[in-house]
Design a protein around this motif. Structure first.
Motif, PDB file in Angstrom:
ATOM      1  N   THR A   1     103.614 102.812 -11.056  1.00 13.19           N
ATOM      2  CA  THR A   1     102.326 102.109 -10.473  1.00 13.19           C
ATOM      3  C   THR A   1     102.551 102.521  -8.794  1.00 13.19           C
ATOM      4  OG1 THR A   1     103.535 100.037 -10.140  1.00 13.19           O
ATOM      5  CG2 THR A   1     102.420 100.174 -11.966  1.00 13.19           C
ATOM      6  N   LEU A   2     101.337 102.263  -8.075  1.00 12.13           N
ATOM      7  CA  LEU A   2     101.407 102.285  -6.594  1.00 12.13           C
ATOM      8  C   LEU A   2     102.621 101.305  -6.214  1.00 12.13           C
ATOM      9  CD1 LEU A   2     100.449 103.996  -4.495  1.00 12.13           C
ATOM     10  CD2 LEU A   2      98.621 102.512  -4.099  1.00 12.13           C
ATOM     11  N   ASP A   3     102.564  99.889  -6.920  1.00 11.19           N
ATOM     12  CA  ASP A   3     103.726  98.906  -6.354  1.00 11.19           C
ATOM     13  C   ASP A   3     104.955  99.536  -6.366  1.00 11.19           C
ATOM     14  OD1 ASP A   3     101.155  97.745  -7.257  1.00 11.19           O
ATOM     15  OD2 ASP A   3     102.226  95.669  -6.840  1.00 11.19           O
ATOM     16  N   ASP A   4     105.266 100.551  -7.670  1.00 15.86           N
ATOM     17  CA  ASP A   4     106.535 101.124  -7.609  1.00 15.86           C
ATOM     18  C   ASP A   4     106.805 101.937  -6.725  1.00 15.86           C
ATOM     19  OD1 ASP A   4     107.005  99.810 -10.037  1.00 15.86           O
ATOM     20  OD2 ASP A   4     106.059 101.245 -11.410  1.00 15.86           O
TER      21      ASP A   4
ATOM     22  N   THR B   1      93.633  99.088   6.198  1.00 15.59           N
ATOM     23  CA  THR B   1      94.985  98.797   5.967  1.00 15.59           C
ATOM     24  C   THR B   1      94.780  97.608   5.192  1.00 15.59           C
ATOM     25  OG1 THR B   1      94.885  96.944   7.803  1.00 15.59           O
ATOM     26  CG2 THR B   1      95.409  99.298   8.543  1.00 15.59           C
ATOM     27  N   THR B   2      95.956  97.406   4.350  1.00 14.71           N
ATOM     28  CA  THR B   2      95.726  96.227   3.402  1.00 14.71           C
ATOM     29  C   THR B   2      97.242  96.192   2.824  1.00 14.71           C
ATOM     30  OG1 THR B   2      94.859  95.806   1.080  1.00 14.71           O
ATOM     31  CG2 THR B   2      95.354  98.296   1.366  1.00 14.71           C
ATOM     32  N   GLN B   3      97.432  94.749   2.222  1.00 14.48           N
ATOM     33  CA  GLN B   3      98.405  94.573   1.552  1.00 14.48           C
ATOM     34  C   GLN B   3      98.415  94.379   0.221  1.00 14.48           C
ATOM     35  OE1 GLN B   3     101.497  93.418   3.042  1.00 14.48           O
ATOM     36  NE2 GLN B   3     100.783  93.062   5.254  1.00 14.48           N
ATOM     37  N   TYR B   4      96.882  94.859  -0.449  1.00 12.97           N
ATOM     38  CA  TYR B   4      96.980  95.070  -1.707  1.00 12.97           C
ATOM     39  C   TYR B   4      96.825  96.379  -2.258  1.00 12.97           C
ATOM     40  CZ  TYR B   4      95.224  90.025  -1.317  1.00 12.97           C
ATOM     41  OH  TYR B   4      94.946  88.755  -0.749  1.00 12.97           O
ATOM     42  N   LEU B   5      98.039  96.987  -2.990  1.00  9.70           N
ATOM     43  CA  LEU B   5      97.991  98.166  -3.412  1.00  9.70           C
ATOM     44  C   LEU B   5      96.985  98.593  -4.436  1.00  9.70           C
ATOM     45  CD1 LEU B   5     101.875  98.195  -3.498  1.00  9.70           C
ATOM     46  CD2 LEU B   5     100.529  98.429  -1.598  1.00  9.70           C
ATOM     47  N   ASP B   6      96.675  97.560  -5.169  1.00 10.67           N
ATOM     48  CA  ASP B   6      95.606  98.004  -6.098  1.00 10.67           C
ATOM     49  C   ASP B   6      94.386  98.303  -5.463  1.00 10.67           C
ATOM     50  OD1 ASP B   6      95.508  95.276  -5.528  1.00 10.67           O
ATOM     51  OD2 ASP B   6      93.848  95.110  -7.166  1.00 10.67           O
TER      52      ASP B   6
ATOM     53  N   THR C   1      97.427 112.062  -1.710  1.00 10.77           N
ATOM     54  CA  THR C   1      96.363 111.437  -2.465  1.00 10.77           C
ATOM     55  C   THR C   1      97.125 110.358  -3.259  1.00 10.77           C
ATOM     56  OG1 THR C   1      96.584 112.938  -4.449  1.00 10.77           O
ATOM     57  CG2 THR C   1      94.912 113.539  -2.762  1.00 10.77           C
ATOM     58  N   PRO C   2      96.486 109.289  -3.835  1.00  6.12           N
ATOM     59  CA  PRO C   2      97.341 108.444  -4.642  1.00  6.12           C
ATOM     60  C   PRO C   2      97.977 108.803  -5.963  1.00  6.12           C
ATOM     61  CG  PRO C   2      94.917 107.499  -4.221  1.00  6.12           C
ATOM     62  CD  PRO C   2      95.142 108.987  -3.878  1.00  6.12           C
TER      63      PRO C   2
ATOM     64  N   ALA D   1      94.145  99.755  -2.403  1.00  5.39           N
ATOM     65  CA  ALA D   1      94.186 101.175  -1.935  1.00  5.39           C
ATOM     66  C   ALA D   1      93.908 102.078  -3.137  1.00  5.39           C
ATOM     67  CB  ALA D   1      95.491 101.505  -1.383  1.00  5.39           C
ATOM     68  N   GLN D   2      94.600 101.956  -4.038  1.00  2.49           N
ATOM     69  CA  GLN D   2      94.295 102.941  -5.411  1.00  2.49           C
ATOM     70  C   GLN D   2      92.843 102.690  -5.771  1.00  2.49           C
ATOM     71  OE1 GLN D   2      97.454 101.954  -8.198  1.00  2.49           O
ATOM     72  NE2 GLN D   2      97.081 104.085  -9.150  1.00  2.49           N
ATOM     73  N   ARG D   3      92.382 101.858  -5.795  1.00  4.74           N
ATOM     74  CA  ARG D   3      90.771 101.948  -6.022  1.00  4.74           C
ATOM     75  C   ARG D   3      89.935 102.241  -4.982  1.00  4.74           C
ATOM     76  NH1 ARG D   3      89.447  95.808  -7.972  1.00  4.74           N
ATOM     77  NH2 ARG D   3      87.186  96.882  -8.059  1.00  4.74           N
ATOM     78  N   LEU D   4      90.063 102.216  -3.772  1.00  8.27           N
ATOM     79  CA  LEU D   4      89.300 102.859  -2.998  1.00  8.27           C
ATOM     80  C   LEU D   4      89.643 103.991  -2.201  1.00  8.27           C
ATOM     81  CD1 LEU D   4      88.482  99.194  -0.951  1.00  8.27           C
ATOM     82  CD2 LEU D   4      87.066 100.473  -2.361  1.00  8.27           C
ATOM     83  N   ALA D   5      91.045 104.476  -2.091  1.00 14.68           N
ATOM     84  CA  ALA D   5      91.284 105.418  -1.207  1.00 14.68           C
ATOM     85  C   ALA D   5      91.264 106.828  -1.752  1.00 14.68           C
ATOM     86  CB  ALA D   5      92.786 105.066  -0.512  1.00 14.68           C
ATOM     87  N   ASP D   6      90.712 107.816  -1.081  1.00 17.05           N
ATOM     88  CA  ASP D   6      90.971 109.266  -1.024  1.00 17.05           C
ATOM     89  C   ASP D   6      92.419 109.670  -0.771  1.00 17.05           C
ATOM     90  OD1 ASP D   6      88.067 109.878  -1.766  1.00 17.05           O
ATOM     91  OD2 ASP D   6      87.805 108.973   0.164  1.00 17.05           O
ATOM     92  N   ALA D   7      92.871 109.027   0.030  1.00 10.91           N
ATOM     93  CA  ALA D   7      94.256 109.456   0.543  1.00 10.91           C
ATOM     94  C   ALA D   7      95.053 108.150   1.280  1.00 10.91           C
ATOM     95  CB  ALA D   7      94.359 110.604   1.665  1.00 10.91           C
TER      96      ALA D   7
END
Length: 325
Positions: A301-304, A190-195, A217-218, A197-203
């Motif tokens: 972006t993932l933020d959007d 769990t994270t507040q940093y969307l970048d 997926t991202p 999640a985009q860097r680390l997560a498979d889903a």
């Protein structure tokens, strides 16, 4: 068998539903990011998955072990690094790890050896015999993660592990997470940093008000939000004509009608699919005798996506919908 498998997971407090029918399935050996604004139910979901909180309804299993009916078996599969420091600040780093190893069944000699190995791996050896209250924030967070790895878990929950850390410390945490996954550990982040999640997560699963509003997926999350195009024009009184031209490409205005006296005029459009190429748009506007000062596509972006899917972005408010892989 999934490493994490939850269905219709729900938690209520009186009349307040904090987690409302969450489905979550994470294959082994992946990083899955759980996102959501404050109060969306992320931490409550993690606590139920970690057997720390009993669901009001629904079910969850860790590597096939039900978190209610086989809670002890489920606990043996997982490690948890919470939002706050779990180590004792009055003890040294080494003393903390030896104590935790002993509590997990290590004999004294093996506990000291294991603690030393972990301190070396996480670059804490030089500070191992200092009391934890003298550690920097990044060092204490690394020690927290080491504590969660005393017994290598099959599933590791990281609840906002990099909050308030500097960029260097965050990058170190990312490296450790990648190492864990390469060695077979499944990570729920769990994270507040969307970048992050985009860097680390498979889903990714996005929660809002306790409900899943997006999962995939991202790339699938990003595809759910309209692409954008921005342009600057001089013809402030021809807004309707400009909008009509963009509509032929599937474009809709991202904001309300600008004031007619504004010139030059900045306009923003979103598209139901990918943003069109700039050259066809320019040709169409030129054919309508509309002069464009500047034009450019706006990448999603993932933020959007996060803001749109949680209903917190007025520009993309119309884009909110449930997304499933």
């Amino acid at each position: 068998m999934h490493a994490i498998d939850a269905a219709a997971l729900t938690r209520t407090y009186g009349d307040n539903t904090v987690v409302d029918g969450v489905d979550l399935r994470v294959p082994a050996g992946q990083v899955h990011a759980l996102l959501g604004p404050n109060g969306s139910g992320k931490t409550t979901t993690v606590r139920m998955l970690a057997t720390l909180l009993r669901p009001t309804s629904g079910r969850a299993a860790i590597r096939g072990f039900d978190t209610v009916t086989h809670a002890e078996d489920a606990k043996r599969q997982l490690g948890l690094v919470g939002q706050f420091h779990a180590v004792d600040p009055r003890l040294t780093g080494r003393q903390n790890l030896v104590m935790l190893a002993r509590l997990n069944g290590f004999r004294a000699t093996a506990a000291r050896r294991h603690a030393g190995e972990l301190l070396d791996r996480f670059e804490l050896a030089e500070a191992a015999d200092r009391v934890v209250r003298t550690y920097s924030g990044g060092m204490r967070r690394r020690l927290d993660i080491v504590a969660g790895m005393i017994v290598r878990p099959a599933v590791l929950f990281l609840d906002e592990p990099t909050t308030a850390l500097d960029p260097h410390s965050r990058n170190e945490i990312y490296r450790y997470v990648r190492d864990f996954v390469a060695e077979g550990t499944t990570v729920l982040l769990t994270t507040q940093y969307l970048d992050e999640a985009q860097r680390l997560a498979d889903a990714i699963t996005i929660l809002e008000a306790g409900r899943v509003v997006a999962a995939g997926t991202p790339a699938q999350i990003l595809a759910a939000v309209p692409a954008g195009l921005d342009l600057i024009v001089d013809d402030a009184d021809r807004y309707a004509e400009i909008a009509a031209v963009l509509a032929t490409f599937g474009g809709v205005p991202s904001d309300s009608l600008p004031a007619p006296h504004l010139s030059p005029m900045e306009l923003s459009f979103t598209f139901t699919g990918d943003a069109p190429g700039l050259l066809p748009v320019l040709r169409a506007l030129d054919a309508a005798d509309i002069t464009v000062r500047d034009i450019g596509t706006r990448a999603t972006t993932l933020d959007d996506a996060f803001l749109a899917l949680t209903g917190r972005d007025r520009v993309a408010a119309g884009a909110r919908k449930e997304v499933r892989a």
